[in-house]
Design an enzyme around this catalytic site. Structure first.
Site, PDB file in Angstrom:
ATOM      1  N   CYS A   1       6.006  -7.035   7.227  1.00 31.69           N
ATOM      2  CA  CYS A   1       7.078  -6.549   8.306  1.00 31.69           C
ATOM      3  C   CYS A   1       7.663  -7.758   8.855  1.00 31.69           C
ATOM      4  O   CYS A   1       7.268  -8.402   9.339  1.00 31.69           O
ATOM      5  CB  CYS A   1       6.303  -5.345   9.149  1.00 31.69           C
ATOM      6  SG  CYS A   1       7.558  -4.480   9.725  1.00 31.69           S
TER       7      CYS A   1
ATOM      8  N   CYS B   1       3.720   8.462   1.209  1.00 29.01           N
ATOM      9  CA  CYS B   1       4.176   7.369   2.150  1.00 29.01           C
ATOM     10  C   CYS B   1       4.365   6.104   1.493  1.00 29.01           C
ATOM     11  O   CYS B   1       3.363   5.601   1.026  1.00 29.01           O
ATOM     12  CB  CYS B   1       3.094   7.404   3.382  1.00 29.01           C
ATOM     13  SG  CYS B   1       3.634   6.136   4.422  1.00 29.01           S
TER      14      CYS B   1
ATOM     15  N   CYS C   1       5.911  -4.831  16.282  1.00 29.84           N
ATOM     16  CA  CYS C   1       5.155  -3.517  17.181  1.00 29.84           C
ATOM     17  C   CYS C   1       3.969  -3.914  17.398  1.00 29.84           C
ATOM     18  O   CYS C   1       2.995  -4.166  16.610  1.00 29.84           O
ATOM     19  CB  CYS C   1       5.550  -2.508  16.494  1.00 29.84           C
ATOM     20  SG  CYS C   1       7.379  -2.364  16.003  1.00 29.84           S
TER      21      CYS C   1
ATOM     22  N   CYS D   1      -1.635   6.073   9.914  1.00 32.25           N
ATOM     23  CA  CYS D   1      -0.360   5.471  10.371  1.00 32.25           C
ATOM     24  C   CYS D   1      -0.540   4.203  11.124  1.00 32.25           C
ATOM     25  O   CYS D   1      -1.604   4.250  12.284  1.00 32.25           O
ATOM     26  CB  CYS D   1       0.322   6.467  11.649  1.00 32.25           C
ATOM     27  SG  CYS D   1       1.829   7.258  10.835  1.00 32.25           S
TER      28      CYS D   1
ATOM     29  N   CYS E   1       1.045  -1.927  16.170  1.00 32.29           N
ATOM     30  CA  CYS E   1       0.955  -1.616  14.446  1.00 32.29           C
ATOM     31  C   CYS E   1       0.042  -2.928  13.756  1.00 32.29           C
ATOM     32  O   CYS E   1       0.415  -3.965  13.930  1.00 32.29           O
ATOM     33  CB  CYS E   1       2.429  -1.508  14.271  1.00 32.29           C
ATOM     34  SG  CYS E   1       2.283  -1.169  12.316  1.00 32.29           S
TER      35      CYS E   1
ATOM     36  N   GLU F   1       0.983  -1.380   0.187  1.00 30.39           N
ATOM     37  CA  GLU F   1       0.128  -0.021  -0.008  1.00 30.39           C
ATOM     38  C   GLU F   1       0.816   1.250  -0.059  1.00 30.39           C
ATOM     39  O   GLU F   1       1.824   1.304   0.579  1.00 30.39           O
ATOM     40  CB  GLU F   1      -0.987   0.003   1.321  1.00 30.39           C
ATOM     41  CG  GLU F   1      -2.017  -1.147   1.068  1.00 30.39           C
ATOM     42  CD  GLU F   1      -2.922  -1.139   2.226  1.00 30.39           C
ATOM     43  OE1 GLU F   1      -4.113  -1.475   1.916  1.00 30.39           O
ATOM     44  OE2 GLU F   1      -2.860  -0.669   3.332  1.00 30.39           O
TER      45      GLU F   1
END
Length: 390
Positions: A134, A127, A138, A367, A141, A114
């Site tokens: 990933c 962005c 975290c 975010c 997230c 994305e």
């Protein structure tokens, strides 16, 4: 704790280079020169040819060799037989009520990432992602709940910038006067993935974006966000020199170990030591500390005072990010009053402490909300196939 298990135990799918013509997008100038020579361009002409092709691809956004009118017809035909100019393919596009755009783009191997564009009065920020999924886990997230599939190539990273310029219709026209105001004026490497776990590809892509005869973004308009891969921070200063943002999010190792598990490998003290050296080496004005506001976790007055003490001596600004909730998230957003009180303590200590206005929440573009839609859609596709009797 040097060997703390900070990443998910996943197998990264090896990058299989596609067969057939070579893609010129993402090659450094040297690599493009080598490729042209290997395919018959006389060595004496190669540097000049790179300059011409480079300008067509990155300054004018041209993807068809036939349109490169300062090259001979024969040479254009030879290039077209050997090379392609390809960028990630747009699968879908959503536009938020606040003007934020989110694209799902497909890269080689059928994977998807994305990309988000955030328009503001004085600038437009893109962005971009550096990995599919990933490696980091975290806990706040949404992107981190998706396993890493692979690193993006330099071409796939800079290709996201080119795709956005296509959609914004922002390629200049050869011969036209240069327009100073840009819709896409800034890049942040804050999409899917940890950029410093894909250092070489990120570096090469950003060098292309900064090249004076191409996309022409200054290094001050590019911000790389890391969760704290300490060994690569010095390299970033030396080899990229862009602005640096750090996903900080906590003021004690105990809390940061949970929120940003990479802290078990490189703790707050080690990270801050690396950050102190960064502005000097890269001529960067200040480091941005990103701090997501989580109710009852990291948002107390004590946290604010500790934060200010920790970053003493580092030219910095603190970006306070109201937590963007996602389905099944283990945290809730701090109240506006709590965020204001925290911000005030940081501000009184002499640091800029803007509260980031959530953008694109209605399209899950804020975010920490990015997650490949293929993963979200997988079940329904299976259902569709079953319904169709496939």
């Amino acid at each position: 704790m040097a060997n703390a298990p900070i990443t998910q135990d996943v197998m990264t799918i090896p990058r299989k280079l596609p067969e057939g013509p070579m893609n010129l997008v993402g090659l450094t100038r040297d690599a493009m020169r080598d490729a042209l020579i290997a395919h018959g361009t006389p060595e004496k002409q190669a540097k000049m040819r790179v300059g011409q092709i480079w300008q067509w691809i990155y300054q004018w956004g041209v993807r068809d060799f036939a349109l490169m009118t300062n090259l001979s017809k024969t040479y254009r035909a030879e290039l077209a037989e050997t090379f392609v100019i390809e960028i990630p393919e747009v699968v879908s596009k959503q536009v938020s009520t606040d003007g934020t755009r989110k694209w799902l783009v497909r890269i080689a191997g059928g994977h998807e990432v994305e990309v988000v564009y955030i328009p503001e009065d004085s600038r437009g920020t893109l962005c971009i992602s550096s990995q599919v999924g990933c490696t980091l886990t975290c806990s706040f997230c949404h992107t981190g709940t998706q396993k890493l599939v692979r690193n993006l190539t330099a071409g796939e990273i800079v290709g996201q910038v080119m795709m956005a310029r296509d959609d914004l219709e922002e390629w200049p026209i050869p011969g036209d006067r240069n327009v100073e105001t840009r819709l896409l004026s800034n890049i942040v490497l804050m999409g899917m993935g940890e950029p410093l776990y894909n250092f070489e590809n990120v570096r090469d892509a950003m060098k292309i974006a900064m090249d004076a005869e191409g996309i022409q973004l200054s290094r001050r308009r590019i911000t790389l966000s890391t969760s704290g891969v300490v060994p690569e921070i010095a390299r970033t200063a030396e080899e990229i020199g862009c602005q640096l943002a750090v996903s900080f999010h906590a003021t004690t190792d105990e809390v940061r170990d949970t929120l940003v598990p990479i802290n078990k490998r490189w703790n707050i003290e080690t990270l801050l030591d690396a950050l102190r050296a960064y502005p000097k080496v890269s001529n960067s004005e200040r480091i941005t500390f990103e701090y997501v506001m989580l109710h009852g976790v990291n948002d107390s007055d004590e946290d604010a005072h500790r934060l200010v003490k920790l970053i003493e001596g580092i030219p910095a600004k603190i970006n306070l990010i109201p937590f963007n909730e996602w389905p099944g998230a283990p945290y809730t957003r701090s109240s506006n009053n709590r965020i204001r009180a925290f911000s005030e303590i940081v501000y009184q200590a002499g640091y800029a402490s803007p509260v980031r206005k959530p953008r694109g929440e209605d399209i899950m573009a804020a975010c920490g909300q990015l997650k490949s839609a293929t993963e979200r859609a997988r079940k329904s596709r299976k259902q569709i196939e079953a319904d169709a009797g496939l």
